[in-house]
Design a protein around this motif. Structure first.
Motif, PDB file in Angstrom:
ATOM      1  N   GLY A 180      39.534  -7.966 -51.573  1.00  0.00           N
ATOM      2  CA  GLY A 180      38.611  -7.864 -50.232  1.00  0.00           C
ATOM      3  C   GLY A 180      38.526  -6.493 -49.749  1.00  0.00           C
ATOM      4  O   GLY A 180      38.128  -6.500 -48.550  1.00  0.00           O
ATOM      5  N   PHE A 181      39.122  -5.737 -50.125  1.00  0.00           N
ATOM      6  CA  PHE A 181      39.234  -4.227 -49.730  1.00  0.00           C
ATOM      7  C   PHE A 181      38.001  -3.514 -50.051  1.00  0.00           C
ATOM      8  O   PHE A 181      37.947  -3.234 -50.889  1.00  0.00           O
ATOM      9  N   PRO A 182      37.121  -3.084 -48.979  1.00  0.00           N
ATOM     10  CA  PRO A 182      36.180  -2.365 -49.276  1.00  0.00           C
ATOM     11  C   PRO A 182      36.154  -0.880 -49.409  1.00  0.00           C
ATOM     12  O   PRO A 182      37.022  -0.407 -49.232  1.00  0.00           O
ATOM     13  N   GLY A 183      35.089  -0.270 -50.036  1.00  0.00           N
ATOM     14  CA  GLY A 183      34.929   1.146 -50.164  1.00  0.00           C
ATOM     15  C   GLY A 183      35.696   1.944 -51.111  1.00  0.00           C
ATOM     16  O   GLY A 183      35.818   2.993 -50.814  1.00  0.00           O
ATOM     17  N   VAL A 184      36.451   1.227 -51.935  1.00  0.00           N
ATOM     18  CA  VAL A 184      37.459   1.816 -52.879  1.00  0.00           C
ATOM     19  C   VAL A 184      36.680   2.493 -53.976  1.00  0.00           C
ATOM     20  O   VAL A 184      36.420   1.555 -54.917  1.00  0.00           O
ATOM     21  N   LEU A 185      37.120   3.625 -54.148  1.00  0.00           N
ATOM     22  CA  LEU A 185      36.659   4.241 -55.682  1.00  0.00           C
ATOM     23  C   LEU A 185      37.759   4.581 -56.410  1.00  0.00           C
ATOM     24  O   LEU A 185      37.681   5.037 -57.751  1.00  0.00           O
ATOM     25  N   GLY A 186      39.015   4.468 -56.163  1.00  0.00           N
ATOM     26  CA  GLY A 186      40.097   4.632 -57.026  1.00  0.00           C
ATOM     27  C   GLY A 186      41.344   4.576 -56.229  1.00  0.00           C
ATOM     28  O   GLY A 186      41.496   4.246 -55.065  1.00  0.00           O
ATOM     29  N   ALA A 187      42.421   4.128 -57.175  1.00  0.00           N
ATOM     30  CA  ALA A 187      44.023   4.027 -56.604  1.00  0.00           C
ATOM     31  C   ALA A 187      44.685   5.290 -57.161  1.00  0.00           C
ATOM     32  O   ALA A 187      44.716   5.633 -58.316  1.00  0.00           O
ATOM     33  N   ILE A 188      45.413   5.864 -56.172  1.00  0.00           N
ATOM     34  CA  ILE A 188      46.391   6.694 -56.490  1.00  0.00           C
ATOM     35  C   ILE A 188      47.892   6.774 -56.486  1.00  0.00           C
ATOM     36  O   ILE A 188      48.088   5.914 -55.676  1.00  0.00           O
ATOM     37  N   ILE A 213      42.607   4.751 -52.272  1.00  0.00           N
ATOM     38  CA  ILE A 213      43.752   4.334 -51.725  1.00  0.00           C
ATOM     39  C   ILE A 213      45.214   4.712 -52.171  1.00  0.00           C
ATOM     40  O   ILE A 213      45.105   4.853 -53.548  1.00  0.00           O
ATOM     41  N   GLY A 214      46.365   5.007 -51.533  1.00  0.00           N
ATOM     42  CA  GLY A 214      47.504   5.062 -52.082  1.00  0.00           C
ATOM     43  C   GLY A 214      48.574   4.524 -51.097  1.00  0.00           C
ATOM     44  O   GLY A 214      48.285   3.699 -50.304  1.00  0.00           O
ATOM     45  N   ASP A 215      49.869   4.864 -51.452  1.00  0.00           N
ATOM     46  CA  ASP A 215      50.811   4.346 -50.836  1.00  0.00           C
ATOM     47  C   ASP A 215      51.292   4.918 -49.694  1.00  0.00           C
ATOM     48  O   ASP A 215      50.716   6.026 -49.398  1.00  0.00           O
ATOM     49  N   GLU A 216      52.467   4.653 -49.022  1.00  0.00           N
ATOM     50  CA  GLU A 216      52.589   5.283 -47.661  1.00  0.00           C
ATOM     51  C   GLU A 216      52.993   6.695 -47.907  1.00  0.00           C
ATOM     52  O   GLU A 216      53.309   7.617 -46.856  1.00  0.00           O
ATOM     53  N   ALA A 217      53.297   7.045 -48.952  1.00  0.00           N
ATOM     54  CA  ALA A 217      53.978   8.740 -49.290  1.00  0.00           C
ATOM     55  C   ALA A 217      52.631   9.622 -49.009  1.00  0.00           C
ATOM     56  O   ALA A 217      52.920  10.814 -49.014  1.00  0.00           O
ATOM     57  N   SER A 252      43.665  10.411 -44.582  1.00  0.00           N
ATOM     58  CA  SER A 252      42.568  11.117 -44.245  1.00  0.00           C
ATOM     59  C   SER A 252      41.361  10.197 -44.381  1.00  0.00           C
ATOM     60  O   SER A 252      41.324   9.340 -44.507  1.00  0.00           O
ATOM     61  N   ARG A 253      40.010  11.116 -44.110  1.00  0.00           N
ATOM     62  CA  ARG A 253      38.890  10.487 -44.325  1.00  0.00           C
ATOM     63  C   ARG A 253      38.754   9.720 -45.547  1.00  0.00           C
ATOM     64  O   ARG A 253      37.932   8.786 -45.995  1.00  0.00           O
ATOM     65  N   TYR A 254      39.063  10.532 -46.619  1.00  0.00           N
ATOM     66  CA  TYR A 254      39.029  10.069 -48.081  1.00  0.00           C
ATOM     67  C   TYR A 254      40.114   9.461 -48.731  1.00  0.00           C
ATOM     68  O   TYR A 254      40.080   9.071 -49.954  1.00  0.00           O
ATOM     69  N   LEU A 255      41.369   9.171 -48.092  1.00  0.00           N
ATOM     70  CA  LEU A 255      42.486   8.721 -48.663  1.00  0.00           C
ATOM     71  C   LEU A 255      43.086   7.811 -47.521  1.00  0.00           C
ATOM     72  O   LEU A 255      43.313   8.448 -46.577  1.00  0.00           O
ATOM     73  N   MET A 256      43.376   6.599 -47.976  1.00  0.00           N
ATOM     74  CA  MET A 256      43.681   5.484 -47.062  1.00  0.00           C
ATOM     75  C   MET A 256      44.982   4.845 -47.790  1.00  0.00           C
ATOM     76  O   MET A 256      45.023   4.252 -48.617  1.00  0.00           O
ATOM     77  N   PRO A 257      46.189   5.225 -46.884  1.00  0.00           N
ATOM     78  CA  PRO A 257      47.333   4.535 -47.161  1.00  0.00           C
ATOM     79  C   PRO A 257      47.488   3.511 -46.307  1.00  0.00           C
ATOM     80  O   PRO A 257      46.850   3.204 -45.377  1.00  0.00           O
ATOM     81  N   PRO A 258      48.819   2.442 -46.382  1.00  0.00           N
ATOM     82  CA  PRO A 258      48.970   1.692 -45.711  1.00  0.00           C
ATOM     83  C   PRO A 258      49.660   1.968 -44.358  1.00  0.00           C
ATOM     84  O   PRO A 258      49.981   3.119 -44.295  1.00  0.00           O
TER      85      PRO A 258
END
Length: 314
Positions: free
Chosen positions: A165-173, A247-251, A255-261
């Motif tokens: 259910g997480f929106p707007g995701v184009l990739g996971a890093i 999206i990535g982990d807390e490390a 930013s506007r383009y990368l979302m960590p938890p």
């Protein structure tokens, strides 16, 4: 290899005494015999064609159809245009080159053992393997590992959202450590917190676990945020994502383009906890991708080399 029989004979020396001398191989002859290991005859020509499809995939980590497509793609490269040998042995066919490299990447077998299996010398295998890996990286990598096209982006976003259910995701890093031998230079920099030498592989994957970006080479001690900021992806990400994000982990830095938890300090609100669960559950795809990569190409579990430049090119 059985040891040569030791034949002894008696010889009367100049003083009239009798001494025993070994009629064995000289040291040079023994060394030559030691490395004159019998090769596996006709493995490619006779044994390999008898493999069932599942056997071929087990040993070479891809189906025959994929193998043929890769072979076709690289055969046009200038480095693999067949030359007519004026002397010595005929050149190794390109399909055999590719089979050797796939066997090398898919197994932890020693180089000498692989060379024996394919009936070539160790030096021939090393030379051809290095050349083929260079061509694969320089000519094939950019066409296989690439960002989703504009027509494909909405499909990627929808499929990611269908998972958690997480929106707007184009990739996971994420990043993974590739274990290596201690380098000759700056070895302390490569000694990571898990107490082994490694280089860092950063990658982004899409919803089907296919890699869309890779970046490799930083020593294992370097923080993930620094690796990210020095990667080509950092500057290119706004153009890739547009109004969306990866999206990535807390490390990773937000930013506007990368979302960590959110950093979990034990005082998260219910909404923050739900956000955290949805993001982490979606991001798990990149961890699965790394697991599948190392499972398929076992050489990445441990690379017993000290040439960092060539390891990165792998």
């Amino acid at each position: 290899m059985s040891k040569p029989d030791k034949k002894r004979k008696k010889e009367v020396n100049s003083t009239g005494s009798v001494s025993e001398i070994d009629n064995e191989l000289t040291a040079d002859q023994h060394g030559a015999a030691l490395y004159d290991v019998p090769k596996v005859a006709n493995y490619v020509e006779v044994t390999l064609p008898q493999y069932l499809p599942d056997d071929f995939k087990t040993f070479f980590r891809m189906i025959r159809g994929t193998f043929e497509r890769v072979l076709e793609r690289i055969s046009a490269d200038d480095q693999f245009r067949r030359r007519i040998a004026s002397r010595g042995r005929e050149q190794v066919p390109l399909d055999k080159d590719l089979l050797m490299t796939l066997w090398y990447l898919g197994n932890l077998e020693t180089v000498r053992s692989i060379a024996d299996r394919f009936n070539v010398s160790k030096s021939t295998f090393l030379d051809h393997n290095r050349r083929l890996l260079t061509v694969l990286c320089d000519s094939l990598l950019k066409t296989v590992i690439c960002w989703p096209s504009n027509n494909d982006k909405q499909t990627v976003i929808d499929e990611f959202q269908n998972k958690k259910g997480f929106p707007g995701v184009l990739g996971a890093i994420d990043r993974t450590h590739i274990k290596i031998s201690a380098p000759r230079k700056s070895s302390p920099d490569f000694f990571n917190r898990k107490e082994h030498y490694s280089i860092i592989l950063q990658a982004v994957c899409r919803e089907n676990r296919r890699f869309t970006d890779v970046y490799c080479g930083w020593p294992g001690k370097v923080h993930a945020a620094r690796v990210f900021r020095t990667s080509p992806l950092f500057a290119a990400l706004p153009g890739f994502t547009g109004m969306n994000h990866i999206i990535g982990d807390e490390a990773y830095p937000i930013s506007r383009y990368l979302m960590p938890p959110f950093s979990d300090n034990g005082h998260l609100s219910r909404k923050q906890v739900n956000f955290h669960k949805a993001l982490s559950g979606t991001r798990a795809l990149i961890e699965n991708s790394f697991g599948m990569l190392k499972s398929r190409f076992r050489r990445l579990v441990f690379i017993d080399m000290v040439d960092i430049e060539f390891i990165v090119k792998k």
